[in-house]
Design an enzyme around this catalytic site. Structure first.
Site, short mmCIF file in Angstrom:
data_model
loop_
_atom_site.label_atom_id
_atom_site.label_comp_id
_atom_site.label_asym_id
_atom_site.label_seq_id
_atom_site.Cartn_x
_atom_site.Cartn_y
_atom_site.Cartn_z
CG ASP A 1 -2.10 0.66 1.13
OD1 ASP A 1 -2.31 1.59 0.06
OD2 ASP A 1 -3.03 0.74 2.23
CG HIS B 1 3.97 -3.19 7.87
ND1 HIS B 1 3.49 -4.31 7.87
CD2 HIS B 1 3.56 -2.42 6.80
CE1 HIS B 1 2.86 -4.34 6.80
NE2 HIS B 1 2.85 -3.21 6.20
CG ASP C 1 4.06 -5.53 11.09
OD1 ASP C 1 3.13 -4.94 11.40
OD2 ASP C 1 4.30 -6.10 9.78
CB SER D 1 2.49 -4.41 3.25
OG SER D 1 1.36 -3.97 3.88
#
Ligand SMILES: *[C@@H]1O[C@H](CO)[C@@H](O)[C@H](O)[C@H]1NC(C)=O
Ligand SMILES: *[C@@H]1O[C@H](CO)[C@@H](O)[C@H](O)[C@H]1NC(C)=O
Ligand SMILES: *[C@@H]1O[C@H](CO)[C@@H](O)[C@H](O)[C@H]1NC(C)=O
Ligand SMILES: *[C@@H]1O[C@H](CO)[C@@H](O)[C@H](O)[C@H]1NC(C)=O
Ligand SMILES: *[C@@H]1O[C@H](CO)[C@@H](O)[C@H](O)[C@H]1NC(C)=O
Ligand SMILES: *[C@@H]1O[C@H](CO)[C@@H](O)[C@H](O)[C@H]1NC(C)=O
Length: 401
Positions: free
Chosen positions: A30, A381, A349, A185
């Site tokens: 994203d 992350h 995360d 992700s």
């Protein structure tokens, strides 16, 4: 001659040992791809300073100057998607044309901005630099597969056609060597959907392995706050509420809501003085936000990858843990929905909850292809894209496989 060429191209000698080098295709998450726009609007939009017309495509996502307070509204007006509740498809605002530049090259997934300046705008840059040190060549044995991350897989048909072509072409120009897909992700869900829809013979022929970094397999609770109250995506000058219309318009947001395959109906995810919401209350959640299209988007996307089906290619599922990660949110009196709520923390995360990161684990018994996983304690992350421990682990996978 042919054999000699093969030896030179497809093998890579590292510390006196020669190993086969599998080409890599990088898929961002994203916000992880550059998006360009071209304007020919009949009205300037929300603010007189906004351009109505541009001569050519310009970088919409992301140019830091377009996110400054006053012009942010111009950006929001151009970057939002427009949902049609009859066709269940999105389109661009009138007079806005969009393209994802340089598909196949790594540049736009390495750096979000045309200027390779701020390390904040570096995405896969660190990893690609490492890959080139191990013998990979940009745009030949390491390639980028960016997509419009605002959309969920049900609207990515053209991307999937291009991706198929890119994988086949990369296989061919690397002397018929199978390809490793590395995704981050949201990109992992986009790829899982792709692999779930590909014939097994095609996967056996072209895919060496699928390396998943920080995948939100079952969504993340944080998405609910973003939909309700907006998120400033860590840009201090940006007001969460100003960004909210764009974030709500993205069907990938609805796609990333916590899945009822991962959270049960007795777990409160959003608490307000008037009502609580669980995974079973999404219709009410959107009704109370006065955003019914959001519920339609959720219905369109909730079953695209869940319940999860194994990709049936070799998988390396990597994720970070050990960070406080929102597990639910509490809105106190007067805060719902326009003010930022207080999180109650879960493990994860920092962005994705641990149970969602671990969603890949059942594949170990669900597919006959090898399955490996590794949890990195203390790697968040975004840091998973550049942390030395992860890069070293990727090196081991790529050079020893
Ligand atoms: C802008 O759009 C109008 C129609 O709305 C069209 O007539 C015109 O040719 C377009 N201009 C450019 C530069 O594309
Ligand atoms: C679709 O949108 C229109 C216009 O906003 C609205 O009147 C209609 O009720 C919506 N339909 C559904 C099924 O939400
Ligand atoms: C990348 O490769 C494609 C085809 O393989 C080519 O069309 C394109 O020009 C290349 N781009 C760069 C920057 O080398
Ligand atoms: C797919 O590839 C074509 C041809 O290179 C390009 O024009 C188009 O923008 C690409 N579409 C997507 C969604 O990547
Ligand atoms: C739902 O989740 C809660 C909290 O994790 C747990 O205590 C409860 O047993 C679960 N209920 C069901 C029906 O799975
Ligand atoms: C919401 O959930 C909390 C915690 O589970 C509970 O204490 C509260 O009474 C609930 N509120 C409503 C309105 O149901």
């Amino acid at each position: 001659m042919r054999i000699l060429q093969f030896l030179i191209l497809a093998f890579f000698c590292y510390q006196t040992e020669c190993k086969q080098l599998y080409p890599a295709i990088l898929v961002p998450g994203d916000g992880g791809a550059r998006i360009e726009g071209k304007l020919n609007k009949t009205s300037p939009g929300p603010f007189p300073l906004c351009s109505e017309m541009t001569d050519d495509y310009y970088t919409l996502w992301v140019e830091l100057t377009s996110l400054l307070p006053i012009v942010l509204e111009c950006f929001v007006d151009n970057f939002r998607l427009v949902y049609n509740n009859k066709t269940h498809k999105t389109s661009y605002p009138n007079g806005v044309d969009i393209r994802i530049p340089n598909f196949g090259d790594t540049d736009t997934v390495e750096w979000l901005s045309r200027q390779h300046i701020s390390s904040k705008l570096g995405y896969y840059a660190t990893l690609v630099t490492s890959l080139t040190q191990w013998g990979y060549v940009r745009n030949k044995s390491v390639r980028g597969a960016p997509y419009d991350f605002r959309k969920a897989p049900n609207e990515l048909d053209e991307y999937y056609m291009n991706l198929t072509r890119l994988i086949e072409e990369t296989y061919a120009i690397n002397d018929n060597t199978k390809v490793v897909i590395i995704a981050h992700s949201l990109g992992n869900l986009v790829i899982l959907y792709f692999l779930n829809h590909k014939p097994q013979e095609w996967k056996d022929k072209y895919i060496r392995s699928f390396i998943t970094l920080a995948a939100p397999w079952g969504g993340s609770v944080k998405t609910l706050r973003m939909l309700a109250s907006g998120d400033n995506v860590n840009i201090l000058t940006m007001k969460a509420l100003k960004a909210r219309p764009v974030q709500r318009s993205m069907t990938s947001s609805a796609f990333l809501m916590p899945s009822d395959q991962f959270w049960n109906r007795s777990e409160v995810l959003i608490q307000t003085p008037i009502r609580n919401y669980t995974v079973a209350d999404y219709k009410q959640f959107f009704a109370d936000l006065n955003y019914n299209d959001g519920y339609l988007m959720r219905e369109d996307t909730e079953n695209l990858v869940n319940p999860l089906r194994s990709p049936n290619v070799e998988v390396h599922c990597l994720y970070g843990t050990g960070f406080p990660t929102a597990g639910s949110y509490i809105y106190s009196e007067g805060q719902w929905p326009d003010e930022q709520p207080k999180p109650l923390y879960d493990d994860g995360d920092r962005t994705v909850n641990i149970r969602s990161l671990q969603g890949c684990l059942p594949w170990k018994r669900l597919q006959r292809q090898p399955f490996y996983f590794k949890a990195f304690s203390g790697i968040a992350h975004m840091d998973i894209l550049k942390h030395t421990d992860v890069i070293n682990h990727l090196k081991e996978i790529l050079l020893n496989s």
